[in-house]
Write a protein that holds these residues in place. Structure first.
Motif, mmCIF file in Angstrom:
data_model
loop_
_atom_site.group_PDB
_atom_site.id
_atom_site.type_symbol
_atom_site.label_atom_id
_atom_site.label_comp_id
_atom_site.label_asym_id
_atom_site.label_seq_id
_atom_site.Cartn_x
_atom_site.Cartn_y
_atom_site.Cartn_z
ATOM 1 N N ASN A 17 17.634 24.456 12.241
ATOM 2 C CA ASN A 17 16.829 23.641 11.329
ATOM 3 C C ASN A 17 15.478 24.274 11.040
ATOM 4 N N THR A 53 21.968 27.862 8.498
ATOM 5 C CA THR A 53 23.075 26.930 8.268
ATOM 6 C C THR A 53 24.266 27.269 9.152
ATOM 7 N N LEU A 72 26.120 16.676 11.104
ATOM 8 C CA LEU A 72 26.558 16.627 9.702
ATOM 9 C C LEU A 72 25.387 16.370 8.761
ATOM 10 N N LEU A 73 24.497 15.465 9.128
ATOM 11 C CA LEU A 73 23.309 15.216 8.303
ATOM 12 C C LEU A 73 22.424 16.454 8.229
ATOM 13 N N CYS A 74 22.299 17.180 9.332
ATOM 14 C CA CYS A 74 21.511 18.418 9.317
ATOM 15 C C CYS A 74 22.161 19.475 8.435
ATOM 16 N N ILE A 75 23.485 19.534 8.423
ATOM 17 C CA ILE A 75 24.178 20.496 7.562
ATOM 18 C C ILE A 75 23.957 20.144 6.097
ATOM 19 N N TYR A 76 23.986 18.855 5.757
ATOM 20 C CA TYR A 76 23.697 18.449 4.379
ATOM 21 C C TYR A 76 22.269 18.813 3.988
ATOM 22 N N MET A 77 21.325 18.636 4.908
ATOM 23 C CA MET A 77 19.939 19.022 4.646
ATOM 24 C C MET A 77 19.838 20.532 4.443
ATOM 25 N N ASP A 78 20.551 21.296 5.248
ATOM 26 C CA ASP A 78 20.545 22.751 5.100
ATOM 27 C C ASP A 78 21.103 23.168 3.745
ATOM 28 N N LEU A 79 22.173 22.507 3.317
ATOM 29 C CA LEU A 79 22.769 22.860 2.026
ATOM 30 C C LEU A 79 21.845 22.512 0.862
ATOM 31 N N MET A 80 21.135 21.392 0.960
ATOM 32 C CA MET A 80 20.178 21.048 -0.102
ATOM 33 C C MET A 80 19.032 22.052 -0.143
ATOM 34 N N CYS A 83 20.341 25.229 -1.704
ATOM 35 C CA CYS A 83 20.446 25.086 -3.163
ATOM 36 C C CYS A 83 19.086 25.203 -3.839
#
Length: 101
Positions: A17, A53, A72-80, A83
């Protein structure tokens, strides 16, 4: 006593993170955000965000738990964040989007 957060062989959610958020901050500084300068140096924060990530994905567990949901929430934050970095990298080269007639 050696800290396990600095050992790349150990899984570390904090290291992933911090790497992603630091690379997002560096990308904001390099892109000069409101003016969106074109600079190929943004490739370096993008690579660091991808590495962060991957480090976060390594922390996934096979069975569902609240820790698994947090990862999973941390992975979504990483993907945002990834992007956003890729947007800062590619947007200045896409002149056809900003052209007005």
């Amino acid at each position: 006593m050696k800290q396990s957060i600095f050992n790349p062989r150990n899984r570390s959610l904090i290291r992933g993170n911090v790497l992603v958020l630091a690379s997002l901050g560096i990308a904001l500084l390099l892109s000069d955000f409101p003016h969106n300068r074109a600079t190929p140096l943004l490739i370096l924060p993008a690579i660091a965000a991808i590495a962060g990530t991957i480090d976060t994905v390594r922390c996934m567990q096979p069975r569902w738990s609240f820790y698994h949901g947090g990862v999973l929430l941390c992975i979504y934050m990483d993907l945002m964040a990834l992007c956003m970095i890729l947007f800062f990298l590619f947007y200045p080269y896409a002149r056809w989007i900003a052209s007005s007639q």
